[in-house]
Design an enzyme around this catalytic site. Structure first.
Site, PDB file in Angstrom:
ATOM      1  N   ASP A 122     -12.984  17.415  12.006  1.00  0.00           N
ATOM      2  CA  ASP A 122     -11.889  17.726  11.084  1.00  0.00           C
ATOM      3  C   ASP A 122     -12.360  18.317   9.765  1.00  0.00           C
ATOM      4  O   ASP A 122     -13.467  18.013   9.300  1.00  0.00           O
ATOM      5  CB  ASP A 122     -11.110  16.444  10.760  1.00  0.00           C
ATOM      6  CG  ASP A 122     -10.162  16.042  11.859  1.00  0.00           C
ATOM      7  OD1 ASP A 122      -9.304  16.861  12.226  1.00  0.00           O
ATOM      8  OD2 ASP A 122     -10.261  14.898  12.344  1.00  0.00           O
ATOM      9  N   GLU A 132     -21.602  11.628  22.448  1.00  0.00           N
ATOM     10  CA  GLU A 132     -21.238  10.821  23.616  1.00  0.00           C
ATOM     11  C   GLU A 132     -22.030  11.375  24.787  1.00  0.00           C
ATOM     12  O   GLU A 132     -21.618  12.323  25.443  1.00  0.00           O
ATOM     13  CB  GLU A 132     -19.732  10.926  23.851  1.00  0.00           C
ATOM     14  CG  GLU A 132     -18.922  10.458  22.655  1.00  0.00           C
ATOM     15  CD  GLU A 132     -17.479  10.924  22.699  1.00  0.00           C
ATOM     16  OE1 GLU A 132     -17.158  11.861  23.470  1.00  0.00           O
ATOM     17  OE2 GLU A 132     -16.675  10.361  21.958  1.00  0.00           O
ATOM     18  N   TYR A 165      -9.847  15.117   6.231  1.00  0.00           N
ATOM     19  CA  TYR A 165     -10.463  13.893   6.734  1.00  0.00           C
ATOM     20  C   TYR A 165     -11.158  13.175   5.577  1.00  0.00           C
ATOM     21  O   TYR A 165     -11.802  13.794   4.747  1.00  0.00           O
ATOM     22  CB  TYR A 165     -11.471  14.241   7.825  1.00  0.00           C
ATOM     23  CG  TYR A 165     -11.830  13.068   8.709  1.00  0.00           C
ATOM     24  CD1 TYR A 165     -11.011  12.698   9.761  1.00  0.00           C
ATOM     25  CD2 TYR A 165     -12.981  12.336   8.488  1.00  0.00           C
ATOM     26  CE1 TYR A 165     -11.330  11.626  10.579  1.00  0.00           C
ATOM     27  CE2 TYR A 165     -13.313  11.260   9.305  1.00  0.00           C
ATOM     28  CZ  TYR A 165     -12.475  10.911  10.342  1.00  0.00           C
ATOM     29  OH  TYR A 165     -12.792   9.842  11.144  1.00  0.00           O
ATOM     30  N   GLN A 177     -20.200   8.276   8.238  1.00  0.00           N
ATOM     31  CA  GLN A 177     -21.075   7.563   9.173  1.00  0.00           C
ATOM     32  C   GLN A 177     -22.485   8.131   9.129  1.00  0.00           C
ATOM     33  O   GLN A 177     -22.690   9.311   8.898  1.00  0.00           O
ATOM     34  CB  GLN A 177     -20.511   7.602  10.587  1.00  0.00           C
ATOM     35  CG  GLN A 177     -20.538   8.958  11.252  1.00  0.00           C
ATOM     36  CD  GLN A 177     -19.833   8.955  12.601  1.00  0.00           C
ATOM     37  OE1 GLN A 177     -19.221   7.983  13.023  1.00  0.00           O
ATOM     38  NE2 GLN A 177     -19.915  10.071  13.285  1.00  0.00           N
TER      39      GLN A 177
END
Length: 189
Positions: A122, A132, A165, A177
């Site tokens: 974002d 992932e 964001y 993060q």
């Protein structure tokens, strides 16, 4: 139609400080993307801790944090295994730019997938990107921190996002993060 940023525009926006990529290595710029390298941090799932993942009440602490400590060391992802990894680079986007993270085709051709669904970054996001990672093969694959693992392409928005964001009203779960971050699905800000 989305306007994907070219190599020259990416370099210029990074040099101007509008897009942040740290550490920055201009040699990783591709014609319409930037290669991102694998970080040293992973989250490995413990499948024995729950009988099922209930999306109405998602469990926490399903993963164990693992770090590759040795320079030149590797992380082995086993056949069919799904782990969370992280990019070495920290990314910061302005309110008028979005990004997409994609796997490198050369790794996909070896059976390594680096994002299951979270390919969209974002406007306003700041932090490392959680990967992932899935091994679709029948043999283990050794992953080496520091090697290119994904590519990030950028698109200009028609105007800056009103609530980028990280805005306090959004409850942006992954803003800032540093390590691979477990799902915060269902979490309230």
């Amino acid at each position: 139609m989305d306007s994907v940023l070219s190599d020259g525009t990416i370099r210029r926006l990074v040099e101007e400080g509008r897009i942040g990529i740290e550490p920055w290595d201009p040699s990783l710029v591709q014609p319409a993307s930037v290669d991102l390298r694998l970080g040293t941090s992973f989250r490995v799932f413990h499948n024995h801790r729950t009988t099922a993942i209930d999306l109405r009440d998602p469990p926490t602490n399903l993963t164990e944090h693992v770090t590759v400590e040795d320079p030149g060391g590797s992380f082995v992802i086993h056949p069919g295994e799904f782990v969370l990894g992280v990019t070495e680079e920290r990314v910061a986007l302005p309110a008028d730019v979005v990004a997409r993270i994609e796997g490198k085709s050369s790794l996909g051709r070896l059976g390594l997938i680096v994002h299951a669904t979270a390919g969209f970054v974002d406007p306003g996001f700041e932090g490392t990107l959680t990967l992932e990672i899935t091994n679709l093969t029948r043999v283990p694959i050794k992953l080496y921190p520091g090697l290119p693992i994904a590519q990030l392409s950028f698109m200009a928005l028609d105007r800056p996002a009103e609530l980028p964001y990280g805005h306090p009203e959004l409850g942006s779960h992954y803003h800032g993060q540093v390590e691979p971050t477990e799902s915060r699905y269902g979490s309230r800000p």
